[in-house]
Motif scaffolding. Structure first.
Motif, PDB file in Angstrom:
ATOM      1  N   UNK A 248       0.827  -1.202   0.000  1.00 19.33           N
ATOM      2  CA  UNK A 248       0.000   0.000   0.000  1.00 19.33           C
ATOM      3  C   UNK A 248       0.862   1.252   0.000  1.00 19.33           C
ATOM      4  N   UNK A 249       0.354   2.287  -0.620  1.00 12.79           N
ATOM      5  CA  UNK A 249       1.004   3.579  -0.590  1.00 12.79           C
ATOM      6  C   UNK A 249      -0.033   4.619  -0.158  1.00 12.79           C
ATOM      7  N   UNK A 250       0.457   5.736   0.359  1.00 16.78           N
ATOM      8  CA  UNK A 250      -0.431   6.777   0.861  1.00 16.78           C
ATOM      9  C   UNK A 250      -0.771   7.759  -0.253  1.00 16.78           C
ATOM     10  N   UNK A 251      -2.058   7.905  -0.524  1.00 16.61           N
ATOM     11  CA  UNK A 251      -2.543   8.855  -1.521  1.00 16.61           C
ATOM     12  C   UNK A 251      -2.902  10.151  -0.817  1.00 16.61           C
ATOM     13  N   UNK A 252      -2.418  11.261  -1.356  1.00 18.55           N
ATOM     14  CA  UNK A 252      -2.773  12.579  -0.826  1.00 18.55           C
ATOM     15  C   UNK A 252      -3.246  13.448  -1.984  1.00 18.55           C
ATOM     16  N   UNK A 253      -4.435  13.998  -1.844  1.00 25.53           N
ATOM     17  CA  UNK A 253      -5.044  14.788  -2.919  1.00 25.53           C
ATOM     18  C   UNK A 253      -5.569  16.094  -2.346  1.00 25.53           C
ATOM     19  N   UNK A 254      -5.454  17.146  -3.129  1.00 25.30           N
ATOM     20  CA  UNK A 254      -6.080  18.423  -2.777  1.00 25.30           C
ATOM     21  C   UNK A 254      -7.135  18.745  -3.823  1.00 25.30           C
ATOM     22  N   UNK A 255      -8.329  19.067  -3.360  1.00 21.78           N
ATOM     23  CA  UNK A 255      -9.456  19.306  -4.256  1.00 21.78           C
ATOM     24  C   UNK A 255      -9.953  20.726  -4.072  1.00 21.78           C
ATOM     25  N   UNK A 256     -10.243  21.413  -5.165  1.00 22.46           N
ATOM     26  CA  UNK A 256     -10.627  22.831  -5.148  1.00 22.46           C
ATOM     27  C   UNK A 256     -11.898  23.071  -4.335  1.00 22.46           C
ATOM     28  N   UNK A 257     -12.032  24.288  -3.788  1.00 30.60           N
ATOM     29  CA  UNK A 257     -13.196  24.636  -2.962  1.00 30.60           C
ATOM     30  C   UNK A 257     -14.539  24.403  -3.638  1.00 30.60           C
ATOM     31  N   UNK A 258     -14.592  24.550  -4.964  1.00 27.48           N
ATOM     32  CA  UNK A 258     -15.859  24.402  -5.676  1.00 27.48           C
ATOM     33  C   UNK A 258     -16.452  23.004  -5.500  1.00 27.48           C
ATOM     34  N   UNK A 259     -15.599  22.029  -5.182  1.00 25.51           N
ATOM     35  CA  UNK A 259     -16.049  20.644  -5.017  1.00 25.51           C
ATOM     36  C   UNK A 259     -16.153  20.237  -3.546  1.00 25.51           C
ATOM     37  N   UNK A 260     -16.000  21.203  -2.646  1.00 26.46           N
ATOM     38  CA  UNK A 260     -15.914  20.895  -1.216  1.00 26.46           C
ATOM     39  C   UNK A 260     -17.107  20.088  -0.706  1.00 26.46           C
ATOM     40  N   UNK A 261     -18.312  20.568  -0.943  1.00 25.58           N
ATOM     41  CA  UNK A 261     -19.502  19.893  -0.416  1.00 25.58           C
ATOM     42  C   UNK A 261     -19.636  18.495  -0.992  1.00 25.58           C
ATOM     43  N   UNK A 262     -19.447  18.368  -2.294  1.00 30.93           N
ATOM     44  CA  UNK A 262     -19.569  17.070  -2.966  1.00 30.93           C
ATOM     45  C   UNK A 262     -18.588  16.068  -2.397  1.00 30.93           C
ATOM     46  N   UNK A 263     -17.361  16.500  -2.157  1.00 32.93           N
ATOM     47  CA  UNK A 263     -16.314  15.584  -1.701  1.00 32.93           C
ATOM     48  C   UNK A 263     -16.489  15.221  -0.232  1.00 32.93           C
ATOM     49  N   UNK A 264     -16.808  16.206   0.599  1.00 28.93           N
ATOM     50  CA  UNK A 264     -16.823  15.978   2.043  1.00 28.93           C
ATOM     51  C   UNK A 264     -18.064  15.231   2.521  1.00 28.93           C
TER      52      UNK A 264
ATOM     53  N   UNK B  23      -8.523  18.448   1.721  1.00 29.38           N
ATOM     54  CA  UNK B  23      -7.410  17.498   1.746  1.00 29.38           C
ATOM     55  C   UNK B  23      -8.001  16.106   1.968  1.00 29.38           C
ATOM     56  N   UNK B  24      -7.639  15.168   1.095  1.00 33.54           N
ATOM     57  CA  UNK B  24      -8.139  13.803   1.181  1.00 33.54           C
ATOM     58  C   UNK B  24      -6.970  12.837   1.061  1.00 33.54           C
ATOM     59  N   UNK B  25      -6.903  11.888   1.990  1.00 38.08           N
ATOM     60  CA  UNK B  25      -5.834  10.892   1.910  1.00 38.08           C
ATOM     61  C   UNK B  25      -6.362   9.527   2.336  1.00 38.08           C
ATOM     62  N   UNK B  26      -5.759   8.490   1.788  1.00 41.52           N
ATOM     63  CA  UNK B  26      -6.061   7.107   2.163  1.00 41.52           C
ATOM     64  C   UNK B  26      -4.944   6.228   1.630  1.00 41.52           C
ATOM     65  N   UNK B  27      -4.933   4.979   2.060  1.00 42.32           N
ATOM     66  CA  UNK B  27      -3.910   4.053   1.591  1.00 42.32           C
ATOM     67  C   UNK B  27      -4.531   3.017   0.668  1.00 42.32           C
ATOM     68  N   UNK B  28      -3.827   2.694  -0.403  1.00 42.07           N
ATOM     69  CA  UNK B  28      -4.298   1.714  -1.372  1.00 42.07           C
ATOM     70  C   UNK B  28      -3.100   1.149  -2.126  1.00 42.07           C
ATOM     71  N   UNK B  29      -3.330   0.084  -2.897  1.00 46.65           N
ATOM     72  CA  UNK B  29      -2.282  -0.438  -3.771  1.00 46.65           C
ATOM     73  C   UNK B  29      -2.689  -0.333  -5.237  1.00 46.65           C
ATOM     74  N   UNK B  30      -3.725   0.462  -5.500  1.00 46.66           N
ATOM     75  CA  UNK B  30      -4.317   0.557  -6.831  1.00 46.66           C
ATOM     76  C   UNK B  30      -3.918   1.860  -7.541  1.00 46.66           C
ATOM     77  N   UNK B  31      -2.785   1.853  -8.206  1.00 40.73           N
ATOM     78  CA  UNK B  31      -2.314   3.060  -8.896  1.00 40.73           C
ATOM     79  C   UNK B  31      -3.246   3.427 -10.050  1.00 40.73           C
ATOM     80  N   UNK B  32      -3.496   2.452 -10.936  1.00 37.46           N
ATOM     81  CA  UNK B  32      -4.327   2.734 -12.109  1.00 37.46           C
ATOM     82  C   UNK B  32      -5.742   3.118 -11.742  1.00 37.46           C
ATOM     83  N   UNK B  33      -6.363   2.359 -10.842  1.00 31.47           N
ATOM     84  CA  UNK B  33      -7.730   2.652 -10.432  1.00 31.47           C
ATOM     85  C   UNK B  33      -7.828   4.026  -9.787  1.00 31.47           C
TER      86      UNK B  33
END
Length: 327
Positions: A246-262, A281-291
């Motif tokens: 597994x690797x740690x995924x870290x993503x930043x998503x623009x404010x316009x998508x805040x409600x949808x994402x959270x 800010x969204x993070x999780x661990x996975x082993x799925x690079x392509x997905x």
């Protein structure tokens, strides 16, 4: 006496009286009155309801001073469904769409028919609760050759080696495969099987729609003690076989998508928080690079991969291929 529909409180009392009579203790009106906490006169009215509305074979034994059934097999054939239970049923039935093209669909419907056959002619429900107001938009369903799902399921349960013809996504022709099926996986309406491939000499995942002419052999296999499904796929995010840790995924998503994402749980192990500027800010661990890369692209240009670098590179490559088609 005309047949009436028992209200919930009345039905509860009828069931108590019916149980008391069926117990064989010969209760009389006074005994029944104590059970339902009503008067003896009311208890006698319930006896009449059982006799005339439910055709209960009730008689009174003057020697034992109580009621009894002349047919010990009798019971009230009435089912009271609560509102929540009925709403649950109306919500679950559309989920059968997920099992189209598999024997599970037919089996589930058969089970429902058997349950229906067990129910009485008169089921006390509020029919207004049964409606089509709940609708599920499912992912496109894959088609399986007849017999494939049954064979894979049986071989998985019996731990028997399979033989079948398989066509990969890249190949035009089918090739022979010998395979030990460990687990069946359904991802968004598509069915897969993971196990040991004798050709590859390692764990592989096969898409069931690409399998044809399956055969269950007499060869019995044992699933290795160290086999763990989560070491090969991410049950929360994707089924593609990945031997990498597994690797740690870290993503930043623009404010316009805040409600949808959270308002969503994207991964059971996720960490999600709002930044001071309104971005997420969204993070999780996975082993799925392509997905994960394909999932990030659904946000268009509103999501940016912070880590890991190889995931950011994969998103770039896919985006470049998309742009290349419009140049």
């Amino acid at each position: 006496m005309g047949k009436t529909r028992a209200q919930p409180h009345m039905m509860n009392n009828l069931l108590k009286i019916e149980h008391a009579i069926r117990s064989g203790n010969y209760p009389n009106a006074n005994d029944l009155a104590k059970i339902i906490e009503k008067s003896a006169k009311t208890a006698s009215r319930y006896i009449d309801v059982l006799r005339y509305d439910y055709q209960a074979p009730i008689e009174f034994d003057f020697h034992k001073n109580g009621y009894y059934y002349t047919d010990n097999n009798f019971f009230i054939q009435n089912v009271m469904l609560k509102e929540g239970e009925l709403l649950t049923i109306s919500a679950i039935l559309p989920l059968l769409e997920q099992y189209k093209n598999t024997p599970l669909e037919e089996n589930f419907r058969s089970i429902m028919e058997k349950i229906t056959d067990m129910l009485p002619d008169n089921v006390s429900v509020d029919s207004s609760l049964i409606n089509n107001e709940i609708y599920f938009i499912t992912d496109p369903l894959t088609k399986l050759q007849d017999g494939v799902f049954d064979s894979v399921l049986k071989a998985t349960k019996l731990h028997k080696t399979m033989e079948f013809e398989y066509k990969t996504a890249q190949n035009k022709d089918y090739e022979f495969r010998e395979f030990d099926p460990y687990h069946i996986i359904c991802q968004k309406g598509s069915w897969y099987v993971i196990g040991y491939s004798y050709k590859a000499k390692e764990i592989r995942i096969y898409a069931m729609p690409r399998i044809r002419n399956p055969k269950i052999t007499e060869k019995v296999f044992i699933v290795p003690a160290d086999f763990k499904l989560e070491n090969h796929i991410d049950p929360d995010f994707g089924i593609w076989n990945s031997p990498s840790p597994n690797f740690k995924v870290e993503i930043q998503i623009d404010p316009v998508m805040k409600t949808y994402v959270m308002e969503r749980e994207w991964h059971k192990g996720q960490i999600i928080k709002e930044n001071e500027d309104g971005s997420v800010y969204l993070s999780f661990e996975t082993n799925q690079v392509g997905q994960t890369a394909h999932w990030i692209l659904q946000f268009g240009g509103t999501a940016k991969v912070l880590n890991p670098p190889e995931l950011a590179e994969e998103v770039k490559l896919i985006a470049q291929r998309i742009l290349g088609r419009y140049e």
